[in-house]
Motif scaffolding. Structure first.
Motif, PDB file in Angstrom:
ATOM      1  N   ILE A 174      -8.786 -66.777 -21.192  1.00  0.00           N
ATOM      2  CA  ILE A 174      -7.379 -67.037 -21.526  1.00  0.00           C
ATOM      3  C   ILE A 174      -7.272 -68.349 -22.289  1.00  0.00           C
ATOM      4  N   LEU A 175      -7.999 -69.363 -21.797  1.00  0.00           N
ATOM      5  CA  LEU A 175      -7.995 -70.662 -22.484  1.00  0.00           C
ATOM      6  C   LEU A 175      -8.493 -70.514 -23.915  1.00  0.00           C
ATOM      7  N   LEU A 176      -9.509 -69.689 -24.083  1.00  0.00           N
ATOM      8  CA  LEU A 176     -10.085 -69.504 -25.421  1.00  0.00           C
ATOM      9  C   LEU A 176      -9.031 -68.954 -26.377  1.00  0.00           C
ATOM     10  N   VAL A 177      -8.286 -67.965 -25.897  1.00  0.00           N
ATOM     11  CA  VAL A 177      -7.240 -67.377 -26.733  1.00  0.00           C
ATOM     12  C   VAL A 177      -6.156 -68.415 -27.023  1.00  0.00           C
ATOM     13  N   LEU A 179      -6.338 -71.633 -26.904  1.00  0.00           N
ATOM     14  CA  LEU A 179      -6.888 -72.704 -27.744  1.00  0.00           C
ATOM     15  C   LEU A 179      -6.962 -72.270 -29.205  1.00  0.00           C
ATOM     16  N   PHE A 180      -7.382 -71.034 -29.395  1.00  0.00           N
ATOM     17  CA  PHE A 180      -7.446 -70.498 -30.759  1.00  0.00           C
ATOM     18  C   PHE A 180      -6.074 -70.581 -31.409  1.00  0.00           C
ATOM     19  N   LEU A 181      -5.064 -70.130 -30.668  1.00  0.00           N
ATOM     20  CA  LEU A 181      -3.709 -70.127 -31.227  1.00  0.00           C
ATOM     21  C   LEU A 181      -3.211 -71.546 -31.469  1.00  0.00           C
ATOM     22  N   ALA A 182      -3.381 -72.415 -30.459  1.00  0.00           N
ATOM     23  CA  ALA A 182      -2.819 -73.763 -30.565  1.00  0.00           C
ATOM     24  C   ALA A 182      -3.497 -74.562 -31.677  1.00  0.00           C
ATOM     25  N   ILE A 183      -4.821 -74.536 -31.705  1.00  0.00           N
ATOM     26  CA  ILE A 183      -5.522 -75.305 -32.740  1.00  0.00           C
ATOM     27  C   ILE A 183      -5.220 -74.717 -34.121  1.00  0.00           C
ATOM     28  N   SER A 184      -5.247 -73.389 -34.202  1.00  0.00           N
ATOM     29  CA  SER A 184      -4.922 -72.751 -35.479  1.00  0.00           C
ATOM     30  C   SER A 184      -3.583 -73.251 -35.976  1.00  0.00           C
ATOM     31  N   TYR A 185      -2.614 -73.286 -35.057  1.00  0.00           N
ATOM     32  CA  TYR A 185      -1.269 -73.676 -35.456  1.00  0.00           C
ATOM     33  C   TYR A 185      -1.252 -75.099 -36.017  1.00  0.00           C
ATOM     34  N   VAL A 186      -1.881 -76.012 -35.315  1.00  0.00           N
ATOM     35  CA  VAL A 186      -1.843 -77.415 -35.746  1.00  0.00           C
ATOM     36  C   VAL A 186      -2.578 -77.594 -37.082  1.00  0.00           C
ATOM     37  N   ILE A 187      -3.756 -76.994 -37.185  1.00  0.00           N
ATOM     38  CA  ILE A 187      -4.514 -77.142 -38.438  1.00  0.00           C
ATOM     39  C   ILE A 187      -3.780 -76.434 -39.577  1.00  0.00           C
ATOM     40  N   TYR A 188      -3.235 -75.273 -39.261  1.00  0.00           N
ATOM     41  CA  TYR A 188      -2.449 -74.520 -40.239  1.00  0.00           C
ATOM     42  C   TYR A 188      -1.321 -75.387 -40.803  1.00  0.00           C
ATOM     43  N   GLN A 189      -0.597 -76.043 -39.907  1.00  0.00           N
ATOM     44  CA  GLN A 189       0.522 -76.886 -40.344  1.00  0.00           C
ATOM     45  C   GLN A 189       0.029 -78.082 -41.156  1.00  0.00           C
ATOM     46  N   THR A 190      -1.088 -78.639 -40.745  1.00  0.00           N
ATOM     47  CA  THR A 190      -1.630 -79.797 -41.465  1.00  0.00           C
ATOM     48  C   THR A 190      -2.000 -79.401 -42.895  1.00  0.00           C
ATOM     49  N   ILE A 191      -2.712 -78.286 -43.016  1.00  0.00           N
ATOM     50  CA  ILE A 191      -3.140 -77.844 -44.345  1.00  0.00           C
ATOM     51  C   ILE A 191      -1.920 -77.503 -45.195  1.00  0.00           C
ATOM     52  N   ARG A 192      -0.906 -76.933 -44.544  1.00  0.00           N
ATOM     53  CA  ARG A 192       0.328 -76.611 -45.251  1.00  0.00           C
ATOM     54  C   ARG A 192       0.968 -77.860 -45.846  1.00  0.00           C
ATOM     55  N   LEU A 193       0.994 -78.888 -44.995  1.00  0.00           N
ATOM     56  CA  LEU A 193       1.556 -80.173 -45.426  1.00  0.00           C
ATOM     57  C   LEU A 193       0.776 -80.708 -46.629  1.00  0.00           C
ATOM     58  N   ILE A 194      -0.550 -80.652 -46.529  1.00  0.00           N
ATOM     59  CA  ILE A 194      -1.398 -81.160 -47.607  1.00  0.00           C
ATOM     60  C   ILE A 194      -1.172 -80.353 -48.885  1.00  0.00           C
ATOM     61  N   ILE A 195      -1.136 -79.041 -48.742  1.00  0.00           N
ATOM     62  CA  ILE A 195      -0.967 -78.202 -49.935  1.00  0.00           C
ATOM     63  C   ILE A 195       0.382 -78.483 -50.593  1.00  0.00           C
ATOM     64  N   ASN A 196       1.403 -78.627 -49.762  1.00  0.00           N
ATOM     65  CA  ASN A 196       2.722 -78.908 -50.328  1.00  0.00           C
ATOM     66  C   ASN A 196       2.747 -80.254 -51.044  1.00  0.00           C
ATOM     67  N   ALA A 197       1.996 -81.225 -50.502  1.00  0.00           N
ATOM     68  CA  ALA A 197       1.940 -82.532 -51.143  1.00  0.00           C
ATOM     69  C   ALA A 197       1.179 -82.443 -52.468  1.00  0.00           C
ATOM     70  N   ARG A 198       0.376 -81.407 -52.623  1.00  0.00           N
ATOM     71  CA  ARG A 198      -0.479 -81.311 -53.808  1.00  0.00           C
ATOM     72  C   ARG A 198      -0.149 -80.096 -54.654  1.00  0.00           C
ATOM     73  N   LYS A 199       1.079 -79.630 -54.542  1.00  0.00           N
ATOM     74  CA  LYS A 199       1.486 -78.432 -55.291  1.00  0.00           C
ATOM     75  C   LYS A 199       1.344 -78.634 -56.784  1.00  0.00           C
ATOM     76  N   GLU A 200       1.725 -79.832 -57.234  1.00  0.00           N
ATOM     77  CA  GLU A 200       1.676 -80.150 -58.658  1.00  0.00           C
ATOM     78  C   GLU A 200       0.239 -80.026 -59.174  1.00  0.00           C
ATOM     79  N   LEU A 201      -0.668 -80.599 -58.410  1.00  0.00           N
ATOM     80  CA  LEU A 201      -2.075 -80.552 -58.770  1.00  0.00           C
ATOM     81  C   LEU A 201      -2.565 -79.103 -58.825  1.00  0.00           C
ATOM     82  N   ILE A 202      -2.203 -78.350 -57.802  1.00  0.00           N
ATOM     83  CA  ILE A 202      -2.667 -76.962 -57.728  1.00  0.00           C
ATOM     84  C   ILE A 202      -2.117 -76.163 -58.906  1.00  0.00           C
TER      85      ILE A 202
END
Ligand SMILES: Nc1ncnc2c1ncn2[C@@H]1O[C@H](COP(=O)(O)OP(=O)(O)OP(=O)(O)O)[C@@H](O)[C@H]1O
Ligand SMILES: [Mg+2]
Lengths: 284, 227
Positions: A174-177, A179-202
């Motif tokens: 249960i913890l594994l599941v 953890l997968f969801l929670a970490i995914s969510y945080v990293i997902y949001q972080t990468i989203r933030l980074i991508i949005n900050a670099r939209k112009e570059l992309i």
């Protein structure tokens, strides 16, 4: 190209440093919790396996029954399904075992005129029968035989151990599941933030003919590294605690070497999956 | 064989407005083409169909051997490498200097940094920007900014250069200089397509073609080879 990927990876990290470290910290804490739970599961399961292997049934015989009767009992027990082997333990054998195991008490035995231990049969079981439910069944059948005083199997304890180890394994899963969801969510949001900050570059990379993977890889590397570092730190902390267990808890904890790389791999995989999802969602 | 073919191209945004309607034309190697028309006529939309930022709602666009109907998603970057694009707002990266703004176009395609650097310096020198290579974009004038964008577009020696209102943000003298650069690029054989509503420009180019758009339709397509 390598230079480009490297500098973009670094640039991506720099555009949201704080969030990156929050991702790493969250990954670390959650993976550590999972690691501890996995460690406990392994320990309990290991004990369960060892005890299961050693399990045997002790059949204590009433003191006043004649020799032929004992042989008859031996033959009957031998016929039961699941019985692999039977050893007869005489009073003298029992005494020997006792004094070997508890030498400090051997003097006490001197006060008895007769050896105070009953005779017994020790039953070894076939591997398949080393299951709490089957053992309980066997114990009931043997204990009603004439001449049998008491039957002891210790299988209740094994049953309890089995339930505990299943519980731990269940909690770990249960913890594994979670953890997968929670970490995914945080990293997902972080990468989203980074991508949005670099939209112009992309947008410009897209304009000058960068392939999708060239654009994507720096973000995947970032997410993967965050998860990887979380897993690595968790593995290191767990390893240190177990190594230091002797001085921390006054006994040495067993080691399961496979857990450490497993934690690192889990972190890495979650990071990769989360950053991939993030990128696909924002820039399909 | 023509470089660009539009065949009955229509583009509908949000299913209700024709940004382009039944547009057909061919553009050959070496042409200098103005796309003119009032605001909202569809000039930007038309250019977007050439580097396949947009795909037609109906009809077909063929560019340098690729077709909007059959091109695969992963092939689009390879088409883009043969086309340079510049914009009214330059679209420079403000976190890196002039040189890096140019080399990026080569580096993403796997050109080694050393080669990319040499090539970028060479093209910046041709554009009179040799002494500005380590400046940041916000230290440049409008004309200089657009020259950096042109250098980035040209550094890979494209077959086609697209310019969307390239002088919209630039003072008149610099605008003339930019136009001269575009003419020079065209003289070397590159097809140049300029979208503008600055009609004064038209007289400054002798050998040109003018495609007039209105409400998404081509209303005139004239070739002027002798003034
Ligand atoms: N992404 C979009 N979504 C919806 N409508 C759009 C989009 N892009 C353009 N349009 C519409 O399509 C029409 C043509 O726009 P376009 O930008 O091509 O005109 P233009 O000739 O470049 O104008 P301008 O001179 O102002 O740049 C306009 O009505 C515009 O509102
Ligand atoms: Mg426009």
């Amino acid at each position: 190209m390598r230079n480009f990927i490297l500098s973009e990876t670094l640039g991506a990290y720099k555009s949201a440093k704080g969030m990156a470290w929050i991702s790493i910290a969250v990954s670390f804490v959650l993976i550590l919790i999972f690691g501890v739970s996995l460690y406990l599961s392994s320990t309990v399961y290991n004990i369960f396996q060892i005890e299961k292997k050693n399990i045997e049934i002790d059949v204590y015989i009433k003191g006043d029954i004649p020799e032929p009767f004992k042989n008859r009992l031996y033959e009957i027990i031998k016929q039961f399904a699941g019985v692999e082997d039977i050893d007869f333990i005489s009073k003298e054998d029992a005494l020997k075992v006792f004094s070997q195991r508890y030498p400090q008490y051997s003097d006490i035995l001197g006060v008895f005129s007769e050896v105070p231990f009953p005779e017994s049969y020790v039953i070894q079981l076939t591997p398949y029968w080393k299951r709490p439910d089957l053992i309980r069944h066997l114990v009931t059948e043997i204990s009603v035989l004439p001449g049998v005083d008491e039957v002891y199997a210790g299988s209740d304890w094994i049953a309890k151990l089995s339930r505990i180890s299943m519980l731990f394994i269940g909690i770990s899963l249960i913890l594994l599941v979670g953890l997968f969801l929670a970490i995914s969510y945080v990293i997902y949001q972080t990468i989203r933030l980074i991508i949005n900050a670099r939209k112009e570059l992309i947008e410009i990379l897209d304009l000058v003919g960068a392939t999708k993977s060239t654009i994507e890889i720096p973000y995947l590397i970032n997410g993967t590294i965050y998860g990887f570092l979380g897993g690595l730190f968790a593995a290191i902390v767990l390893k240190l605690v177990i190594m230091g267990s002797k001085s921390l808890f006054f006994f040495k904890l067993p080691e399961y070497g496979v857990i450490y790389p497993l934690l690192v791999v889990i972190g890495l995989v979650v990071g990769l999956v989360a950053s991939y999802l993030s990128f696909e969602e924002i820039l399909p | 064989m023509s470089y660009i073919t539009f065949e009955k191209v229509s583009k509908v945004y949000q299913n209700r407005w024709f940004a382009l309607e039944d547009v057909s034309f061919e553009i050959d190697k070496g042409e200098f083409v103005f796309i003119i028309g009032p605001t909202g006529a569809g000039k930007t939309t038309l250019l977007s169909h050439i580097y396949l930022k947009e795909f037609p709602s109906s009809g077909e666009v063929q560019i340098l051997g690729y077709s909007s109907k059959t091109i695969k998603r992963h092939e689009v970057p390879f088409l883009r490498r043969k086309i340079g694009v510049i914009f009214q707002d330059f679209k420079l990266l403000h976190d890196r200097n002039v040189l890096k703004n140019v080399t990026i176009a080569l580096e993403v395609t796997g050109v080694p940094s050393g080669v990319a650097r040499e090539r970028a310096i060479e093209i910046l020198r041709e554009l009179g920007m040799a002494d500005k290579i380590s400046k940041m974009p916000n230290e440049l004038s409008g004309g200089e900014g657009q020259k950096v964008a042109i250098a980035r577009a040209l550094v890979r020696e494209p077959f086609i250069l697209l310019a969307d209102e390239p002088t919209g943000n630039i003072d008149p003298d610099s605008a003339d200089e930019i136009l001269n650069i575009l003419k020079r690029v065209n003289d070397r054989g590159t097809t140049v397509i300029v979208a503008t509503h600055n009609y004064a420009f038209l007289d400054k180019v002798v050998r040109k073609r003018v495609i007039s758009l209105q409400a998404g339709k081509v209303i005139k397509d004239e070739k002027f080879y002798i003034k």
